[in-house]
Design an enzyme around this catalytic site. Structure first.
Site, PDB file in Angstrom:
ATOM      1  N   CYS A  76      94.523  10.010 141.149  1.00 16.70           N
ATOM      2  CA  CYS A  76      93.187  10.577 141.351  1.00 16.70           C
ATOM      3  C   CYS A  76      92.223   9.418 141.569  1.00 16.70           C
ATOM      4  O   CYS A  76      92.002   8.616 140.659  1.00 16.70           O
ATOM      5  CB  CYS A  76      92.791  11.389 140.124  1.00 16.70           C
ATOM      6  SG  CYS A  76      91.111  12.019 140.201  1.00 16.70           S
ATOM      7  N   CYS A 200      86.869  14.402 146.009  1.00 18.96           N
ATOM      8  CA  CYS A 200      88.273  14.057 145.819  1.00 18.96           C
ATOM      9  C   CYS A 200      88.476  12.677 146.444  1.00 18.96           C
ATOM     10  O   CYS A 200      88.355  12.527 147.655  1.00 18.96           O
ATOM     11  CB  CYS A 200      89.179  15.092 146.484  1.00 18.96           C
ATOM     12  SG  CYS A 200      90.931  14.665 146.359  1.00 18.96           S
TER      13      CYS A 200
END
Length: 260
Positions: A76, A200
């Site tokens: 991530c 993201c």
């Protein structure tokens, strides 16, 4: 009596995370239900994911990442930037760091509130019709769109993520649109969260690579990408379909801390 857990909350361009200092290994990371509960926006703290900061030999720390569904996640990017800020606030690091994540080692530079995080090199690009499929630490499906502001990203992203090709492993679904002369707007449906998120990082990185491929750009490139939660900048050295020196730059902000 249930144990109390000390936590901190950080966000990177609206992608929000629970951060726990787990250097003493006190947190039960196998408890999916607990992680789900902590990430729940109504019954817990509320977050897109949860990260544990742990000790690792030869590194400043290790990043262990869980999606809000309680399961261990892939890399991530925004989370990586947030855990770097967390490590700085814990006085483990100052202006730079090397840490270990699920996809390998990462270097990051800290400059005020902006964190420049090195991402993995990418050599393999595949296509699915008009869309590009790129793994930047997490798998991403990227497609150019028009009128992105009006798109039902949950519906469109859900359908692609759950189609015959992707439903078993899952994929993050990204839609990009050109804004002005050099900027782009990105919206992402994330697997594991199973919804649209405000940002993201690995998706923005994959989107920037798609833009460079689509426009046949080569050399040292920086691409600004706006997401719902703010502004990100992705830079890399592109040679054909090879991407090296990949960096994701953006904010990582402390929100609050507490006990639960």
């Amino acid at each position: 009596m249930e144990a109390k857990i000390k936590f901190s909350k950080y966000q990177g361009a609206g992608n929000d995370f629970i951060l726990i200092d787990n250097r003493k290994l006190h947190f039960d990371s196998k408890n999916e239900g607990l992680i789900q509960k902590l990430c729940d926006r109504r019954f817990g703290i509320g977050a897109d994911g949860l990260m544990l900061l742990q000790e690792k030999e030869n590194f400043d720390f290790e990043m262990i990442y869980y999606n809000s569904d309680g399961r261990a996640g892939t890399m991530c990017g925004n989370g990586g930037r947030c855990i770097v800020a967390f490590a700085r606030d814990l006085k483990l690091i100052s202006d730079k760091t090397d840490f270990l994540a699920v996809d390998g080692s990462h270097h990051a530079n800290l400059e005020n509130n902006l964190i420049d995080l090195q991402m993995i090199d990418v050599q393999e690009i595949s296509r699915d019709g008009e869309a590009y499929v790129i793994n930047t630490g997490s798998p991403h499906y990227i497609k150019f769109m028009h009128n992105l502001v009006d798109l039902d990203v949950f519906k469109a992203g859900y359908e692609i993520r759950n189609n015959e090709i992707y439903k078993t492993e899952g994929i993050n679904v990204n839609f990009i649109e050109k804004e002005g002369d050099s900027g782009y707007f990105l919206r992402t449906f994330e697997r594991g969260v199973e919804d649209e998120t405000f940002a993201c990082g690995t998706g923005a990185t994959a989107a920037a690579m798609t833009i460079a491929l689509h426009e046949n750009l080569n050399g040292q490139i920086t691409i600004p990408i706006r997401v719902l939660g703010g502004q990100l900048y992705i830079s890399f050295l592109k040679d054909g379909t090879s991407f090296t020196e990949v960096y994701l730059k953006g904010p990582a902000t402390f929100v609050f801390e507490g006990m639960i």
